[in-house]
Design an enzyme around this catalytic site. Sequence first.
Site, PDB file in Angstrom:
ATOM      1  N   SER A 142     -28.643  -9.604  -0.806  1.00  0.00           N
ATOM      2  CA  SER A 142     -28.830  -9.414   0.627  1.00  0.00           C
ATOM      3  C   SER A 142     -27.725  -8.467   1.083  1.00  0.00           C
ATOM      4  CB  SER A 142     -28.715 -10.774   1.323  1.00  0.00           C
ATOM      5  OG  SER A 142     -28.736 -10.615   2.721  1.00  0.00           O
ATOM      6  N   LYS A 167     -32.676  -6.922  -0.367  1.00  0.00           N
ATOM      7  CA  LYS A 167     -32.979  -7.270   1.025  1.00  0.00           C
ATOM      8  C   LYS A 167     -31.996  -6.527   1.913  1.00  0.00           C
ATOM      9  CE  LYS A 167     -31.844 -11.559   3.477  1.00  0.00           C
ATOM     10  NZ  LYS A 167     -32.035 -13.026   3.462  1.00  0.00           N
ATOM     11  N   LYS A 169     -30.492  -6.003   5.661  1.00  0.00           N
ATOM     12  CA  LYS A 169     -30.400  -6.545   7.011  1.00  0.00           C
ATOM     13  C   LYS A 169     -30.748  -5.425   7.980  1.00  0.00           C
ATOM     14  CE  LYS A 169     -28.896 -10.787   6.327  1.00  0.00           C
ATOM     15  NZ  LYS A 169     -29.651 -11.966   6.802  1.00  0.00           N
ATOM     16  N   ASP A 194     -34.486  -8.224   6.699  1.00  0.00           N
ATOM     17  CA  ASP A 194     -34.210  -9.466   7.438  1.00  0.00           C
ATOM     18  C   ASP A 194     -33.599  -9.098   8.786  1.00  0.00           C
ATOM     19  OD1 ASP A 194     -33.556 -11.972   8.364  1.00  0.00           O
ATOM     20  OD2 ASP A 194     -32.291 -12.529   6.657  1.00  0.00           O
ATOM     21  N   GLU A 219     -38.393 -10.603   7.069  1.00  0.00           N
ATOM     22  CA  GLU A 219     -37.836 -11.939   7.314  1.00  0.00           C
ATOM     23  C   GLU A 219     -37.412 -12.092   8.774  1.00  0.00           C
ATOM     24  OE1 GLU A 219     -34.913 -12.856   4.333  1.00  0.00           O
ATOM     25  OE2 GLU A 219     -34.127 -14.605   5.408  1.00  0.00           O
ATOM     26  N   ASP A 244     -37.317 -17.877   8.212  1.00  0.00           N
ATOM     27  CA  ASP A 244     -36.052 -18.468   7.760  1.00  0.00           C
ATOM     28  C   ASP A 244     -35.583 -19.428   8.858  1.00  0.00           C
ATOM     29  OD1 ASP A 244     -33.325 -18.977   7.333  1.00  0.00           O
ATOM     30  OD2 ASP A 244     -32.767 -16.930   6.859  1.00  0.00           O
ATOM     31  N   LYS A 268     -33.594 -22.943   2.771  1.00  0.00           N
ATOM     32  CA  LYS A 268     -32.155 -23.155   2.545  1.00  0.00           C
ATOM     33  C   LYS A 268     -31.966 -24.661   2.664  1.00  0.00           C
ATOM     34  CE  LYS A 268     -30.838 -18.706   4.585  1.00  0.00           C
ATOM     35  NZ  LYS A 268     -30.391 -18.027   5.803  1.00  0.00           N
ATOM     36  N   GLY A 296     -29.709 -18.024   1.197  1.00  0.00           N
ATOM     37  CA  GLY A 296     -28.280 -18.295   1.017  1.00  0.00           C
ATOM     38  C   GLY A 296     -27.540 -18.109   2.322  1.00  0.00           C
TER      39      GLY A 296
HETATM   40  O1  OSB Z   1     -30.532 -14.833   7.272  1.00  0.00           O
HETATM   41  O2  OSB Z   1     -30.478 -15.166   5.208  1.00  0.00           O
HETATM   42  C1  OSB Z   1     -29.875 -15.000   6.259  1.00  0.00           C
HETATM   43  C2  OSB Z   1     -26.136 -14.772   5.558  1.00  0.00           C
HETATM   44  C3  OSB Z   1     -25.626 -15.393   6.676  1.00  0.00           C
HETATM   45  C4  OSB Z   1     -26.488 -15.829   7.652  1.00  0.00           C
HETATM   46  C5  OSB Z   1     -27.868 -15.657   7.497  1.00  0.00           C
HETATM   47  C6  OSB Z   1     -28.379 -15.056   6.379  1.00  0.00           C
HETATM   48  C7  OSB Z   1     -27.495 -14.566   5.411  1.00  0.00           C
HETATM   49  C8  OSB Z   1     -27.923 -13.823   4.226  1.00  0.00           C
HETATM   50  C9  OSB Z   1     -26.993 -13.801   3.066  1.00  0.00           C
HETATM   51  O3  OSB Z   1     -28.926 -13.152   4.171  1.00  0.00           O
HETATM   52  C10 OSB Z   1     -27.518 -14.482   1.869  1.00  0.00           C
HETATM   53  C11 OSB Z   1     -26.437 -14.636   0.839  1.00  0.00           C
HETATM   54  O4  OSB Z   1     -26.068 -13.624   0.236  1.00  0.00           O
HETATM   55  O5  OSB Z   1     -25.932 -15.759   0.659  1.00  0.00           O
HETATM   56 MG    MG Z   2     -32.584 -14.773   6.783  1.00  0.00          MG
END
Ligand code: OSB
Ligand code: MG
Length: 376
Positions: A142, A167, A169, A194, A219, A244, A268, A296
């Site tokens: 991510s 992924k 952001k 995401d 996402e 999510d 999660k 995560g």
């Molecule tokens: O939306 O999945 C998410 C990290 C912090 C808050 C929200 C998210 C995330 C990640 C990171 O996408 C996932 C990871 O590398 O642990």
């Molecule tokens: Mg997410």
Amino acid sequence: MSINASGILVEAAELRIVELPLLTPFVISTCTMTAKTFPLLSLKGEDLEGIAEGVMDPAPDYLEETIVGATTFLKQQLLPSILGKTFSSPYELQDYLTPWRGNHMAKAMLEMAFWDLWSKSLNIPLKSALGGVREKVDVGVSLGIAPIDKTLARVESALDEGYKRIKLKIARGHDVEIVNAVRQAYPHIHLTVDANTDYSLSDIAVLRSLDEFQLDYIEQPLGFDDYHDHAHLQSLLNTPICLDESIRSANDTRKALQIRAARVINIKVGRVGGYASARAIHDVSAAFDVPVWCGGMLESGIGRAHNIHLATLSNFSKPGDTSSASRYFTRDIINEPLEAIDGCMSVPLHGPGIGVTLDTEYLDTVSSNVEHISPT
Ligand code: OSB
Ligand code: MG
């Protein structure tokens, strides 16, 4: 070791706050994280220790729960009410927690620590207690919000390391251009985005233009509490929507999938109240023929180990977010490094339960507010 047939007596708990600096600031649409701060819970019983970390943040910028709120709730209500009691299984503990509304992240800490303790008492890996079917799980990365050149470099190094999905952001104003740049450079990779709730239906033109990039899914584009608008958006897009933030329970999942608000689900375990709920979400999704994957929250090795065990369940059929801990931290709080090889994370099996052990010496140097809680 003898197994107490009537269950595990939860004798004591220890709660602390841990802060690990992040190697690189992690930027998402709602905030920038420069350190990973989290509560760590240990439950003691049968001369064993079950451990879990919480996924709530200092501020309520992902979901509503906060570290202060959750730890106060744990110390003042949840822990005093379960310490000194015997639970025959994690399912019994889950039922016991049901009367308290919401607070899924706080309850998850307790439930996950108990699963670890329970599987340790049975001398089996957590994965076996859960019914997992894999020895290793597929993972991707991510990537936080960053300029295009930096993002392209990060994508290249993640692909070189063998990660199975990228992924990105995204946020309003930081979307089509960056996705286009990555897709142009890598026409065939598994690519997802995401938005962490940054868009609304008034952004429909931008969201529709993401349809041309063959993304595996988009996402959480819309509000954290909104299936209705997601269902409308999904009806206008070819790309699957993945939820999510919006999914906290199996009932949420059923409702979202019944109205076709998503075609992929991010689970999660720390967000949904624990493993019993995570498994129920996994099963409801499978009944709708909807794949799930393991999300995560930049976890330390403890949360990472929990996530890997969960992702061994059969319907976790897309790569998860549990990438190498060394991408986040210079040093982890566990003794056994959790590093991906060729885009796969092996299930940690250095002992029963979560299969990793705390590096207590280092842990103490990054801890604050250490509290020992006994039955009152
Ligand atoms: O939306 O999945 C998410 C990290 C912090 C808050 C929200 C998210 C995330 C990640 C990171 O996408 C996932 C990871 O590398 O642990
Ligand atoms: Mg997410």
